[in-house]
Design a protein around this motif. Structure first.
Motif, PDB file in Angstrom:
ATOM      1  N   PHE A   9       0.764  -1.189  -0.125  1.00  0.00           N
ATOM      2  CA  PHE A   9      -0.048  -0.098   0.055  1.00  0.00           C
ATOM      3  C   PHE A   9       0.743   1.335  -0.024  1.00  0.00           C
ATOM      4  O   PHE A   9       0.683   2.271  -0.786  1.00  0.00           O
ATOM      5  CB  PHE A   9      -0.861   0.028   1.089  1.00  0.00           C
ATOM      6  N   LEU A  24      -0.880   2.459  -9.445  1.00  0.00           N
ATOM      7  CA  LEU A  24      -2.393   1.561  -9.466  1.00  0.00           C
ATOM      8  C   LEU A  24      -2.166   0.199  -9.671  1.00  0.00           C
ATOM      9  O   LEU A  24      -3.005  -0.684  -8.910  1.00  0.00           O
ATOM     10  CB  LEU A  24      -3.111   2.096 -10.755  1.00  0.00           C
ATOM     11  N   LEU A  65      -1.093  -1.121  -6.271  1.00  0.00           N
ATOM     12  CA  LEU A  65      -2.257  -1.114  -5.260  1.00  0.00           C
ATOM     13  C   LEU A  65      -3.450  -2.192  -5.466  1.00  0.00           C
ATOM     14  O   LEU A  65      -3.898  -2.564  -4.715  1.00  0.00           O
ATOM     15  CB  LEU A  65      -2.790   0.380  -5.480  1.00  0.00           C
ATOM     16  N   ALA A  66      -3.449  -2.647  -6.823  1.00  0.00           N
ATOM     17  CA  ALA A  66      -4.485  -3.583  -7.039  1.00  0.00           C
ATOM     18  C   ALA A  66      -4.077  -5.065  -6.315  1.00  0.00           C
ATOM     19  O   ALA A  66      -4.702  -5.455  -5.861  1.00  0.00           O
ATOM     20  CB  ALA A  66      -4.552  -3.675  -8.515  1.00  0.00           C
ATOM     21  N   VAL A 103      -4.602  -4.809  -2.736  1.00  0.00           N
ATOM     22  CA  VAL A 103      -5.913  -5.089  -2.385  1.00  0.00           C
ATOM     23  C   VAL A 103      -6.355  -6.531  -2.608  1.00  0.00           C
ATOM     24  O   VAL A 103      -7.171  -6.990  -1.405  1.00  0.00           O
ATOM     25  CB  VAL A 103      -7.142  -4.172  -3.161  1.00  0.00           C
ATOM     26  N   PHE A 126      -5.054  -8.161   0.664  1.00  0.00           N
ATOM     27  CA  PHE A 126      -5.995  -8.037   1.725  1.00  0.00           C
ATOM     28  C   PHE A 126      -7.281  -8.861   1.581  1.00  0.00           C
ATOM     29  O   PHE A 126      -7.721  -9.451   2.647  1.00  0.00           O
ATOM     30  CB  PHE A 126      -6.483  -6.439   1.676  1.00  0.00           C
ATOM     31  N   LEU A 127      -7.852  -8.831   0.249  1.00  0.00           N
ATOM     32  CA  LEU A 127      -8.960  -9.755   0.267  1.00  0.00           C
ATOM     33  C   LEU A 127      -8.777 -11.219   0.550  1.00  0.00           C
ATOM     34  O   LEU A 127      -9.578 -11.745   1.204  1.00  0.00           O
ATOM     35  CB  LEU A 127      -9.569  -9.600  -1.128  1.00  0.00           C
ATOM     36  N   THR A 174      -8.809 -12.154   4.055  1.00  0.00           N
ATOM     37  CA  THR A 174      -9.840 -11.839   4.938  1.00  0.00           C
ATOM     38  C   THR A 174     -10.588 -13.510   5.428  1.00  0.00           C
ATOM     39  O   THR A 174     -11.132 -13.471   6.390  1.00  0.00           O
ATOM     40  CB  THR A 174     -11.267 -11.449   4.258  1.00  0.00           C
ATOM     41  N   PRO A 213     -13.179 -16.254  -0.273  1.00  0.00           N
ATOM     42  CA  PRO A 213     -11.996 -15.104  -0.690  1.00  0.00           C
ATOM     43  C   PRO A 213     -11.345 -15.352  -2.004  1.00  0.00           C
ATOM     44  O   PRO A 213     -10.813 -14.502  -2.648  1.00  0.00           O
ATOM     45  CB  PRO A 213     -11.197 -14.973   0.700  1.00  0.00           C
ATOM     46  N   LEU A 245     -13.275 -14.612  -4.828  1.00  0.00           N
ATOM     47  CA  LEU A 245     -13.272 -13.406  -4.867  1.00  0.00           C
ATOM     48  C   LEU A 245     -12.204 -12.892  -5.725  1.00  0.00           C
ATOM     49  O   LEU A 245     -12.423 -11.837  -6.499  1.00  0.00           O
ATOM     50  CB  LEU A 245     -13.707 -12.791  -3.749  1.00  0.00           C
ATOM     51  N   THR A 260     -11.818 -13.372  -9.390  1.00  0.00           N
ATOM     52  CA  THR A 260     -12.700 -12.159 -10.012  1.00  0.00           C
ATOM     53  C   THR A 260     -11.745 -10.842 -10.245  1.00  0.00           C
ATOM     54  O   THR A 260     -11.875 -10.475 -11.068  1.00  0.00           O
ATOM     55  CB  THR A 260     -13.877 -12.311  -9.584  1.00  0.00           C
ATOM     56  N   ALA A 261     -11.525 -10.474  -9.097  1.00  0.00           N
ATOM     57  CA  ALA A 261     -10.913  -9.185  -8.972  1.00  0.00           C
ATOM     58  C   ALA A 261      -9.716  -9.154  -9.681  1.00  0.00           C
ATOM     59  O   ALA A 261      -9.390  -8.108 -10.432  1.00  0.00           O
ATOM     60  CB  ALA A 261     -10.663  -8.872  -7.331  1.00  0.00           C
ATOM     61  N   ILE A 276     -10.541  -8.729 -13.523  1.00  0.00           N
ATOM     62  CA  ILE A 276     -10.887  -7.538 -13.792  1.00  0.00           C
ATOM     63  C   ILE A 276      -9.850  -6.559 -13.595  1.00  0.00           C
ATOM     64  O   ILE A 276      -9.864  -5.617 -14.460  1.00  0.00           O
ATOM     65  CB  ILE A 276     -12.187  -7.158 -12.936  1.00  0.00           C
TER      66      ILE A 276
END
Lengths: 495, 111
Positions: B13, B32, B35-36, B39, B42-43, B46, B69, B72, B75-76, B79
């Motif tokens: 981060f 960017l 950062l992706a 994130v 982090f996901l 969880t 997770p 998830l 998918t993230a 994208i």
């Protein structure tokens, strides 16, 4: 239940249509007609959904793949989602009409119509879904299709504006992912009904960061004041048919998100969120109005005006009484119609200007040879400012009376001032385009975009101004529904 | 493992935000991307470390790992890959037009 597949239709129809439109890219006119037919069918299906939901009095829930509620993705057609989807698809259908009659070279781009249909798909999907992560996926699809449509725009700076928007939107989608992570680690579910049920009984450790990230996401999506900086550039540079959609219905996704947050997801924290929304809304109304007065471009003026009008809606959501929420829904619906019509008319004027631009120095006096557009623009201005024969009057009157009812006189005074600013900038634009002498003998070009689409929207604006009861009644019923989140939760989890 | 992941997320981060704020437009795009990844990590954190046994595999005992997770972030990741490709392609058009990567000189929208 008989109609349980109904929430699927407004998503699947444009999606299938987009794939087929991609195959039809060899014949432009066939592709355009196919897109129009698809949009009209999708509009019919969403109206059907609204009729079924409104008459039966309970949400239509579709559990995709047959997985029971908290485990699969549920599509929830409740009254709020149905009203917003009908609104979006109505405006999107007229946008296709405008694109067909448009002289922009961007509409001859082979993937213009497929991307446009993807925009419709993702907007309906994000509103109908009952799952937070699914909403993220649809919101991302919405951003990507909107950005591509702007990046190929005729405007010289389209790519830069698109880059700016996409950059901010990617950050917003990271915020949304962080919110998803925070809520998942606290509650172990992402189904919105299930989340609402769990949040109501227990405060998780990461609930507050989750709320904050989700707020930031929706604020970027609907260009609320401190996160608005991408919006005027983006909405000015987009091709007219697209910018009319972006500025009217796409920004409503954030509004929808705020409604869901304050009435379903975060009920124990709703008071704080509402407080914040009122402040942000008032700032948006004043700032948007003043900025719109200071611009030198009709489209940019209307983009700033969106900032102000979204501010009105947020104030309505922020007041939070059932009447104020109904007023916010009516306002959102009416604003979509008016703003789409106004942006199309601005694009029409730009297409008739000597140089293709919507700058005031170019379009001054162009309107003298196109009086019909002038009449439409004048009615639209009345609507934006909220003067009687139009639906803008209904929405403003409803909002202000709900404010008096809620005894929120401080914020009411501010948005009253902001609403006078609207009259200033719309009338100035009207005067410069249709009354002043053209400078340097510039004449309007013959031919240009077609006026059918804005004319349809303006007729709707007048119709909803003179016969407002059905819309107001739907909005009132919606706010009654939103007052009983237990019904929503019961319908999703127990159905 | 959790501590290690937490430190890694923090460092990613920090680097991402630092690069995001640079004037160089390509560096900010790289920020960017970093950062992706932060994130996504982090996901993943969880739910991935509650149990360590793989889920949906027969004959396992112990606490099963949470598979959601991972679905998830799959998918993230897809994208954000599409988004990154699109950002870089727009970046290419913009830097070819202005012949610079300094954000202050890319000023077409300022007037």
């Amino acid at each position: 239940m008989l109609y349980k597949h109904l929430p699927l239709l407004p998503i699947v129809l444009p999606l299938t249509g987009a794939v087929i439109a991609l195959l039809l890219s060899r014949s432009r006119s066939l592709q355009a007609l196919w897109t129009l037919a698809t949009m009209l069918t999708a509009l019919a299906s969403s109206t059907w959904l609204l009729a079924v939901v409104w008459r039966s009095g309970q949400p239509v829930v579709f559990q995709s793949g047959g997985w029971a509620a908290p485990f699969g993705i549920s599509l929830v057609g409740d009254l709020l989602a149905a009203v917003f989807v009908v609104m979006s698809q109505l405006v999107l259908a007229t946008g296709v009409l405008y694109a067909i009659g448009s002289k922009d070279s961007v509409v001859r781009y082979p993937t213009f119509y497929p991307l446009y249909l993807m925009l419709a798909t993702s907007l309906s999907g994000a509103m109908l879904t009952g799952d937070l992560f699914n909403m993220y996926v649809f919101a991302e699809l919405l951003v990507i299709s909107g950005t591509v449509l702007t990046a190929v725009s005729d405007d010289r700076y389209g790519t830069e504006a698109a880059y700016k928007y996409f950059y901010i939107s990617l950050l917003a989608s990271f915020f949304m992912l962080l919110a998803v992570g925070c809520l998942y680690v606290s509650y172990g579910t992402l189904n919105m009904a299930d989340l609402a049920q769990r949040i109501a009984v227990d405060t998780g450790r990461l609930l507050l960061p989750g709320i904050g990230f989700l707020m930031a996401t929706f604020m970027v999506k609907s260009a609320v004041f401190p996160f608005h900086f991408w919006q005027p550039d983006f909405h000015t540079a987009a091709p007219t048919a697209v910018s009319a959609m972006l500025s009217s219905v796409v920004v409503k996704l954030g509004v929808y998100g705020f409604l869901r947050m304050t009435t379903l997801l975060f009920l124990p924290q709703a008071e704080t969120i509402r407080c914040l929304l009122v402040v942000l809304g008032v700032v948006g109304v004043i700032f948007g109005g003043l900025s719109a007065i200071g611009t030198h471009n009709v489209k940019r003026m209307l983009a700033y005006s969106t900032l102000a009008q979204v501010g009105f809606i947020l104030v309505g959501i922020g007041w939070g009484t059932p009447l104020a929420i109904a007023a916010a829904i009516v306002f959102a619906f009416n604003h979509s119609l008016i703003k789409a019509a106004m942006l199309m008319l601005a694009g029409y004027v730009a297409s008739r200007a000597p140089v293709k631009s919507a700058g005031f120095d170019v379009v001054t006096g162009v309107g003298r040879s196109i009086p019909v557009a002038g009449v439409l623009f004048f009615i639209g201005s009345l609507g934006l400012a909220g003067i009687p024969p139009t639906n803008g009057f209904i929405s403003k009157m409803f909002l202000f009376s709900s404010g008096i009812d809620a005894a929120e006189l401080g914020s009411l005074a501010f948005i009253g001032m902001g609403s006078i600013l609207t009259l200033v900038y719309t009338m100035r634009a009207f005067q410069r385009i249709w009354w002043q002498e053209p400078s340097g003998g510039a004449k309007a070009k013959p031919g240009g975009d077609h006026l059918l689409a804005p004319a349809i929207l303006i007729v709707l604006v007048l119709l909803l101004g003179l016969w407002a009861e059905p819309l107001v009644q739907v909005a009132k019923d919606t706010s009654v529904w939103l007052g009983n989140p237990a019904d929503y939760i019961q319908a999703v989890l127990g159905g | 493992m959790e501590l290690l992941t937490a430190i890694a997320i923090g460092i990613l981060f920090a680097i991402g935000v630092f690069q995001l704020l640079r004037r160089n437009i390509i560096r900010s795009a790289i920020g960017l991307i970093i950062l992706a990844n932060a994130v996504n990590l982090f996901l993943l954190s969880t739910g991935a470390y509650i149990g360590v046994e793989p889920a949906y595999v027969s004959n396992t005992t112990g606490v099963l790992s949470d598979a959601l997770p991972q679905a998830l972030i799959l998918t993230a990741i897809v994208i954000s890959m599409g988004g990154t490709a699109f950002v870089l392609s727009m970046l290419y058009i913009i830097s070819a037009r202005y012949k610079t990567s300094d954000m202050d000189e890319i000023d077409g929208l300022k007037n």
